[in-house]
Design an enzyme around this catalytic site. Structure first.
Site, short mmCIF file in Angstrom:
data_model
loop_
_atom_site.label_atom_id
_atom_site.label_comp_id
_atom_site.label_asym_id
_atom_site.label_seq_id
_atom_site.Cartn_x
_atom_site.Cartn_y
_atom_site.Cartn_z
N PHE A 126 -17.61 -16.13 -50.87
CA PHE A 126 -18.37 -17.37 -50.77
C PHE A 126 -18.56 -17.89 -52.20
CE2 PHE A 126 -22.03 -20.14 -50.64
CZ PHE A 126 -21.54 -21.07 -49.75
N THR A 127 -18.61 -19.20 -52.33
CA THR A 127 -18.57 -19.84 -53.65
C THR A 127 -19.61 -19.27 -54.63
OG1 THR A 127 -19.97 -21.57 -52.72
CG2 THR A 127 -17.60 -22.00 -52.78
N ASP A 217 -24.77 -10.11 -47.02
CA ASP A 217 -25.14 -11.52 -47.13
C ASP A 217 -25.54 -11.95 -45.73
OD1 ASP A 217 -25.34 -14.24 -47.17
OD2 ASP A 217 -23.57 -14.59 -48.42
N ARG A 384 -13.69 -27.54 -47.51
CA ARG A 384 -13.73 -26.10 -47.76
C ARG A 384 -12.27 -25.67 -47.91
NH1 ARG A 384 -19.14 -24.20 -48.83
NH2 ARG A 384 -18.34 -25.22 -50.66
N PHE A 451 -16.68 -28.17 -56.61
CA PHE A 451 -16.72 -29.02 -55.41
C PHE A 451 -18.00 -29.85 -55.32
CE2 PHE A 451 -19.70 -26.22 -53.24
CZ PHE A 451 -19.49 -25.02 -53.91
#
Ligand code: F0G
Length: 461
Positions: A126-127, A217, A384, A451
Site C-alpha cells: 500500500f502506498t 494492517d 490505482r 498520485f
C-alpha cells in the site's frame, strides 16, 4: 420467478447534505484546473464522490452523541479508556497508541521494527505503508499469490500470502533480515480482496518457526471478515465480530486507519501485544503526534471511534456495506465493463488496461479514465495504477504494476442504490465512447506519494 436477495441498509436517514449539480462545461474547466488529477478537484465540483472510503463515512446518531461526551483533558481522557477497551474487546490487542490517522501508526511501527537493509514482505504494497517501510531503511517484497495480479482470476482469497514466495525470500536474505511480514486485510491495491483465515493460520505457524513477526494492517478487517463468512468453508455461522477477533489474535502488532472500517472521519491507532514495542511507541508518539492518551485525536473523536468499532463488526451493517459494493459491481458487469473479479469489499475497481486497450501504460490509462468519468457525470474516482505505484528507488523508472485500475470507492452509509445506478450508467456512457479517449502526460511530478498532487496534461494529437 427468482427474486434478488436484498441487502437493504439497517438504518434510515435523519439528515441530508445537498449535492452540487454541474454541467459538462463546468466539469471540463474544473478538471483542467485540477491538472487531470481527481485529488485536486474541489469537492464542491463533485456530484457523487467515490474518491475514497477514507474519512468520508456517515456517523450514526450514537457516534454523534458520543462526540458530545468528549472529555478534552490533555491527559487521561475518559474517551481514551473507552477506546482502549473497544480495541481490546473487539480486536484482542493489549496495548494501544492513538494517532491522527493510519500513516502515523505506520511511521512509528516501521521506525521501531525495521533496521537499515531489512526486507519487509507483504500481501501487496500500500502506498503509505511501503513508503514508511522504505523511509525506515527497509525494502518491500510482494509475496501475495499470483492470482492477485490477475483481474480475471476468480480466486476467492486473492489477499492470501504465497508461502513459497516467503520461503524463497528467507532462503535469499535470511530470516534475521526480515523483522516482520505485513498482512493487510481486504487488500486495498488488489481490489479489496480478502485473505483467508486458513492462510493466516498457516502464516502464523510458518512465521513463528522462523522468528518473524506479523504486523496486521487492519484498516478493513471487518470487511475481510464478512467475505470470510461468505466464502470460507466453516465460517458461515460465525459472526463478523468473532472472525475479526480471530484474525487479530493471530497477529502480533497492528496499524489502523480508523477512517475506514470504524466509520469515523479522522483517527487511527497502533496496537501491539509486545510491551517493549509499546514503550518505544509511547516515546515516539509524544514527539510526532501528542500525549499517548490522545495521540493526535480529540477526546470526542476517540469516543466516536470507540462506538464506530462496535458498529463496524455488526453482521447487518457489513451485509449492507459489502452488498452495496456488489450491487454496483454487478451493474457494471451487466454493461460488459471490465472490472476486477471477484467484486471486493470497499469499492469496484475498473480494469483500465481492458477498458482502454488502445492506450499504453506510459500514457496513464487509469489516470485518464478517472478524469473522463468525472467529465462525463461529476462522479469522482481514483487512479490505482502506475501513478500510484511511484518510481523505483534504485533505477528511477516508473514502477509498472500489472494492475492499472480506477477505483470507485464507496463511503459507508452515505449514498443510496439510486446513486449507484447513476454511477454505473455514466460509466457505461464513457465505455461507449472509449475509442475516442486519449492519454495524459505529467506536467508536474512530486517526489513522494506522487498520485496525490501530480498534475497532467492531455497528450498532443
Ligand atoms: N493502509 C491501508 C490499507 C489504507 O487503505 C490506507 C489509506 C492506509 C493504510 C493509510 O491510512 O490514510 O489514515 O493515513 N487509504 C486511503 C485510501 C487513503 O483512499 O485508500 P491513512
Amino acid at each position: 420467478m427468482t427474486y434478488r436477495k436484498s441487502w437493504a441498509e439497517p438504518w434510515k436517514i435523519k439528515m441530508v447534505e445537498h449535492l452540487t449539480m454541474t454541467s459538462r462545461e463546468d466539469r471540463i474547466k474544473a478538471i483542467e484546473e485540477a491538472g487531470y488529477n481527481t485529488f485536486l478537484l474541489r469537492s464542491e465540483d463533485v456530484y457523487i464522490d467515490l474518491l475514497t472510503d477514507s474519512g468520508t463515512n456517515a456517523m450514526s446518531d450514537r457516534q454523534w452523541s458520543g462526540m458530545m461526551m468528549g472529555d478534552e483533558a490533555y491527559a487521561g481522557s475518559r474517551n481514551f479508556y473507552n477506546l482502549e477497551k473497544a480495541i481490546q474487546d473487539f480486536y484482542s490487542y493489549k496495548y494501544i497508541i492513538p494517532t491522527h490517522q493510519g500513516r502515523a501508526a505506520e511511521h512509528m511501527m516501521s521506525q521501531i521494527l525495521i533496521k537499515d537493509g531489512d526486507y519487509v514482505p507483504g500481501n501487496m504494497y500500500f502506498t503509505t505503508t511501503r513508503l514508511h517501510q522504505e523511509l525506515a531503511g527497509g525494502k518491500f517484497v510482494d509475496v501475495i499469490i499470483d492470482e492477485a495480479h490477475d483481474t480475471e482470476s476468480l480466486h476467492p482469497f486473492k489477499g492470501d500470502v504465497d508461502l513459497n514466495k516467503l520461503q524463497k525470500l528467507i532462503d535469499e536474505v535470511g530470516a534475521d533480515k526480515i523483522p516482520y511480514i505485513c498482512i493487510a486485510t481486504a487488500v486495498n491495491m488488489a481490489g479489496g480482496q480478502p485473505i483467508s483465515l486458513k492462510n493466516i493460520k498457516e502464516l502464523r505457524e510458518f512465521t513463528t518457526k522462523h522468528g518473524i513477526e506479523i504486523v496486521h494492517d487492519m484498516t478493513r478487517v471487518a470487511e475481510n471478515a464478512w467475505l470470510i463468512k461468505e466464502r470460507e468453508p466453516g465460517y458461515a455461522d460465525k459472526s463478523v465480530a468473532e472472525i475479526v477477533f480471530e484474525i487479530c489474535s493471530l497477529t502480533d502488532h497492528a496499524t489502523m486507519s480508523a477512517k475506514k472500517d470504524p466509520i469515523v472521519n479522522i483517527g487511527g491507532f497502533m496496537a501491539t501485544n509486545d510491551e517493549d514495542v509499546y514503550r518505544k511507541a509511547q516515546n515516539m508518539v509524544v514527539v510526532y503526534e501528542g500525549l499517548h492518551t490522545y495521540g493526535g485525536m480529540a477526546g470526542r473523536d476517540m469516543e466516536a471511534l470507540a462506538v464506530g468499532i462496535e458498529e463496524s463488526v455488526q453482521d447487518d451493517h457489513m451485509r449492507a456495506r459489502v452488498g452495496q459494493t456488489k450491487y454496483l459491481g454487478e451493474k457494471l458487469l451487466g454493461y460488459g465493463i471490465p472490472i476486477v473479479n471477484p467484486i471486493g469489499s470497499h469499492g469496484v475497481f475498473l480494469d483500465a488496461k481492458k477498458f482502454l486497450p488502445h492506450l499504453s501504460q506510459d500514457v496513464f490509462p487509469a489516470q485518464t479514465l478517472a478524469a473522463e468519468i468525472y467529465i462525463e457525470s461529476g462522479v469522482r474516482a481514483m487512479e490505482r495504477g502506475m501513478v500510484s505505484a511511484g518510481r523505483n528507488k534504485e533505477t528511477g523508472d516508473h514502477n509498472r504494476p500489472k494492475l492499472e485500475l480506477v477505483r470507485l470507492t464507496i463511503p459507508r452509509r452515505v449514498y443510496t442504490q439510486a446513486h449507484m445506478d447513476v454511477v454505473a450508467e455514466s460509466i457505461a456512457d464513457v465505455y461507449e465512447r472509449r475509442n475516442e479517449i486519449k492519454g495524459l502526460e505529467f506536467s508536474y511530478e512530486p517526489e513522494y506519494l506522487r498520485f496525490f498532487q501530480a498534475r497532467f496534461k492531455p497528450l498532443a494529437d
